[in-house]
Design a protein around this motif. Structure first.
Motif, mmCIF file in Angstrom:
data_model
loop_
_atom_site.group_PDB
_atom_site.id
_atom_site.type_symbol
_atom_site.label_atom_id
_atom_site.label_comp_id
_atom_site.label_asym_id
_atom_site.label_seq_id
_atom_site.Cartn_x
_atom_site.Cartn_y
_atom_site.Cartn_z
ATOM 1 N N GLU A 1 56.574 46.761 47.003
ATOM 2 C CA GLU A 1 57.573 46.749 45.936
ATOM 3 C C GLU A 1 58.784 45.909 46.321
ATOM 4 O OE1 GLU A 1 58.401 50.860 45.266
ATOM 5 O OE2 GLU A 1 56.604 51.175 44.006
ATOM 6 N N GLN A 2 59.173 45.956 47.587
ATOM 7 C CA GLN A 2 60.318 45.185 48.050
ATOM 8 C C GLN A 2 60.095 43.690 47.866
ATOM 9 O OE1 GLN A 2 63.364 46.207 49.319
ATOM 10 N NE2 GLN A 2 63.902 44.029 49.318
ATOM 11 N N TYR A 3 58.899 43.231 48.222
ATOM 12 C CA TYR A 3 58.598 41.800 48.155
ATOM 13 C C TYR A 3 57.922 41.389 46.846
ATOM 14 C CZ TYR A 3 59.742 41.446 53.115
ATOM 15 O OH TYR A 3 60.385 41.455 54.317
ATOM 16 N N GLY A 4 57.596 42.358 46.011
ATOM 17 C CA GLY A 4 56.986 42.025 44.734
ATOM 18 C C GLY A 4 55.585 41.471 44.857
ATOM 19 N N VAL A 5 54.791 42.048 45.764
ATOM 20 C CA VAL A 5 53.423 41.579 45.982
ATOM 21 C C VAL A 5 52.475 42.765 45.908
ATOM 22 C CG1 VAL A 5 54.164 39.639 47.418
ATOM 23 C CG2 VAL A 5 53.637 41.830 48.496
ATOM 24 N N SER A 6 51.177 42.484 45.929
ATOM 25 C CA SER A 6 50.188 43.558 45.871
ATOM 26 C C SER A 6 50.075 44.256 47.224
ATOM 27 C CB SER A 6 48.823 42.999 45.464
ATOM 28 O OG SER A 6 48.346 42.089 46.432
ATOM 29 N N ALA A 7 49.461 45.406 47.216
ATOM 30 C CA ALA A 7 49.399 46.224 48.423
ATOM 31 C C ALA A 7 48.465 45.660 49.480
ATOM 32 C CB ALA A 7 48.970 47.646 48.056
ATOM 33 N N THR A 8 47.404 44.963 49.061
ATOM 34 C CA THR A 8 46.388 44.537 50.034
ATOM 35 C C THR A 8 46.925 43.610 51.114
ATOM 36 O OG1 THR A 8 44.608 44.835 48.427
ATOM 37 C CG2 THR A 8 44.149 43.417 50.317
ATOM 38 N N PRO A 9 47.601 42.490 50.785
ATOM 39 C CA PRO A 9 48.109 41.640 51.861
ATOM 40 C C PRO A 9 49.192 42.317 52.688
ATOM 41 C CG PRO A 9 48.916 40.866 49.739
ATOM 42 C CD PRO A 9 47.866 41.895 49.453
ATOM 43 N N VAL A 10 49.950 43.235 52.079
ATOM 44 C CA VAL A 10 50.959 43.975 52.828
ATOM 45 C C VAL A 10 50.291 44.861 53.868
ATOM 46 C CG1 VAL A 10 52.709 45.793 52.690
ATOM 47 C CG2 VAL A 10 52.697 43.934 51.011
ATOM 48 N N ARG A 11 49.261 45.588 53.449
ATOM 49 C CA ARG A 11 48.545 46.454 54.386
ATOM 50 C C ARG A 11 47.961 45.637 55.537
ATOM 51 N NH1 ARG A 11 45.593 48.419 51.005
ATOM 52 N NH2 ARG A 11 46.747 50.338 50.569
ATOM 53 N N GLU A 12 47.369 44.489 55.215
ATOM 54 C CA GLU A 12 46.789 43.628 56.247
ATOM 55 C C GLU A 12 47.866 43.118 57.204
ATOM 56 O OE1 GLU A 12 44.973 40.760 53.726
ATOM 57 O OE2 GLU A 12 43.063 41.851 53.567
ATOM 58 N N ALA A 13 49.029 42.748 56.649
ATOM 59 C CA ALA A 13 50.121 42.258 57.488
ATOM 60 C C ALA A 13 50.628 43.352 58.417
ATOM 61 C CB ALA A 13 51.258 41.740 56.615
#
Length: 259
Positions: A45-57
């Motif tokens: 939500e902070q970066y305005g992106v989907s959860a999948t790449p965030v989880r991978e990062a």
């Protein structure tokens, strides 16, 4: 935590790396504190992106030991101890010594620092060192980290095995995270940070490996003394010469584009 806005389409793997780099920079800058917790949803939500790449990062940063994963609570910033730092310094000393060995009796022993390609590369590394010295003298920790990481990576690309260079970079990121977690206790870090980068480049340019080893040994001793002093409430030390200023690089990647 600041947001990042960019433009253009990116692949998921690119976005994953940019998120990892952005969060790593937050940790390096001390804006994400040891033990601070967050979830995949909060970062997405902070970066305005989907959860999948965030989880991978976040998984990638956990593998680099910058974050700790908690199955039920998300992720938190890893807290390093002085013993951790001692181990990191010992490990990076072994890697650096391997780089020196390659110059004296290994696969790089044929290299001549006065060759045009090597001389040009060393000139660039020296400029990074000059800026690192200036930042250390003026107490600009975030700027110092950016130039210091570039300095060692570029120096390693000239004189080191690429696998050792990558490993050394990871170690140096970890040591900086550890140092930053304690440096914030200093009211004024000016002149207290090691800054003999150009001396090391000059020694290697002369192929004076003994002098280079002595500089690195002094650096490691200074780093340990600083960390031990900070954790015991001391102030640390380590004056260094300054230099002219150029635009500082960010420690990691630049902006984080929206998908």
């Amino acid at each position: 935590m600041p947001g990042f806005i960019g433009s253009g389409a990116v692949t998921r793997s690119t976005l994953r790396q940019q998120i990892a780099d952005a969060l790593r920079d937050e940790v390096l800058a001390g804006r994400l504190q040891p033990g601070q917790e967050f979830t995949v949803k909060e970062i997405a939500e902070q970066y305005g992106v989907s959860a999948t790449p965030v989880r991978e990062a976040l998984v990638d940063l956990s593998a680099q030991e910058l974050l700790d994963a908690d199955q039920h609570r998300g992720f938190r910033v890893h807290a390093y101890s002085v013993d951790d730092f001692r181990g990191m310094v010992e490990a990076r000393a072994l890697v650096t010594d391997g780089m020196f060995h390659a110059l004296t009796g290994g696969h790089l022993s044929h290299l001549r620092p006065d060759e045009p390609r090597i001389a040009a590369a060393l000139a660039g590394v020296r400029r990074r060192g000059e800026e690192a010295q200036r930042a250390a003298l003026s107490g600009e920790v975030t700027v110092l980290i950016g130039y210091d990481l570039r300095f060692w990576r570029e120096l390693g690309s000239v004189f080191g095995n690429p696998y050792l260079t990558d490993f050394l970079h990871r170690l140096r990121v970890q040591t900086w995270v550890c140092v930053v977690q304690c440096l914030r206790r200093l009211p004024d870090p000016r002149g207290r940070l090691w800054a003999d980068h150009t001396g090391l480049v000059d020694a290697l340019s002369r192929r004076d490996i003994d002098a280079a080893r002595a500089i690195v040994e002094s650096y490691d001793a200074h780093a340990l003394s600083l960390m031990e002093g900070l954790t015991e409430g001391g102030m640390g030390k380590g004056p260094a010469p300054g230099s002219a200023r150029e635009e500082p690089p960010a420690p990691g990647a630049g902006t984080l584009p929206r998908p």
